[in-house]
Scaffold this active site. Sequence first.
Site, PDB file in Angstrom:
ATOM      1  CD  GLU A  95       1.886  -5.433  11.480  1.00 25.26           C
ATOM      2  OE1 GLU A  95       2.146  -4.226  11.345  1.00 25.26           O
ATOM      3  OE2 GLU A  95       0.729  -5.875  11.565  1.00 25.26           O
ATOM      4  NE  ARG A 122      -9.055  -4.223 -20.104  1.00 26.12           N
ATOM      5  CZ  ARG A 122     -10.186  -4.716 -20.588  1.00 26.12           C
ATOM      6  NH1 ARG A 122     -10.644  -5.859 -20.170  1.00 26.12           N
ATOM      7  NH2 ARG A 122     -10.867  -4.053 -21.506  1.00 26.12           N
ATOM      8  N   PRO A 177       0.814  -1.222   0.000  1.00 22.31           N
ATOM      9  CG  PRO A 177      -0.089  -1.088   2.142  1.00 22.31           C
ATOM     10  CD  PRO A 177       0.600  -2.032   1.213  1.00 22.31           C
ATOM     11  CG  ASP A 219     -10.545  -0.713 -21.586  1.00 24.87           C
ATOM     12  OD1 ASP A 219     -11.668  -1.156 -21.848  1.00 24.87           O
ATOM     13  OD2 ASP A 219      -9.542  -1.431 -21.444  1.00 24.87           O
TER      14      ASP A 219
END
Length: 364
Positions: free
Chosen positions: A115, A153, A88, A168
């Site tokens: 963690e 894709r 993240p 898209d």
Amino acid sequence: MNIRVLTIFPTFFSSCLGEGLLGKAADKGLVNVAAVNLRDYATGRHRPVDDVPYGGGAGMVMKVDVWAKAIEAARRELPGARVVLLTPQGPKLDEQTALRLARETSLVFCCGRYEGVDERVAEHLVDEWLSIGDFVLTGGEPAALAAIDAIARKLPGVIGKAESVETDTFTAGLKHPAYTRPPEFRGWRVPEVLLGGNHAAIEDWRRRESLARTARLRPDLAAGAAASRVRLAVRDPEPWLLEPLAAAGRAYGLREVVCAVVDPDRRRALRETAGDLVKVTGPLDAALRKRPKERLFHLADRPGPGQAPLAEIAARLAAATDGATIVWGGEPPRKAVSAAPALPGEAASPLALFVWLERLFSGR
């Protein structure tokens, strides 16, 4: 493309990757994804992959030595592979990142747990970090699956029609509304233009709806979606600026970069070095008169009253369906909207121009 996923849960990927277009792509040999059990590189009776953190604290940290063995084995199997750590804390995955990674021949995704991984893995063993958003998952596996789907894709042959990828959402702004049978349901009718068979009118409607939806729902993407209709006009640039200007034009998908040069001798000299995207013209006023319907914007070379902020410029560009020209340098053309500079302290410098373009067209 060859993809390896390093994980402590290799079976997580089997059902998802074997279905739909990804499954068909694998059958065709277009993409080969294999999940590798990280515990195969651990030692000891229980093959631990984590340990308590130095300095104390909650949770466990994944071990650098185990990761080193797994990543180095993957690099030996796939020479030249790009190794990506899902975290993240990384830059967010977007369409441009997916397109860039789709150009690689091999990828290795590292899925952390607990963690996180020992910082030495992140610092020394991987090539880049990648996040799928500002939220925390139980592990990197769902993020890796999302990244693989977004990247795969983009590979030639995975999607039946290349047009589906080119149009898209995010590639060309938010996608236009779509409808299918029946033409009316509970009083909700399909727009008449879609039923008439006029393909030019349909394409125009879809383009306008896409731009309107992007401006309404994702104003941060509006300017980027409009970039293909935008010209950047620069007055009397120095010769060394032509290459950076062309690179910026390609990076943001601009329609054209116009270098307006008054002196005929300088104009001839610049034309000899200008690339395909850069057009060297005479005085700017004459070039602008040829495009009376285009909206005009001027990036100010000094802060001043009445200048439009970046968000307003982005919204106006999205609404400029007949095209727009952004002028940098000199006095603003007549009827031009004046835009506030990105770097007030050095607003007249080329750096201020490139920072402003990045913020405008990348939504940052």
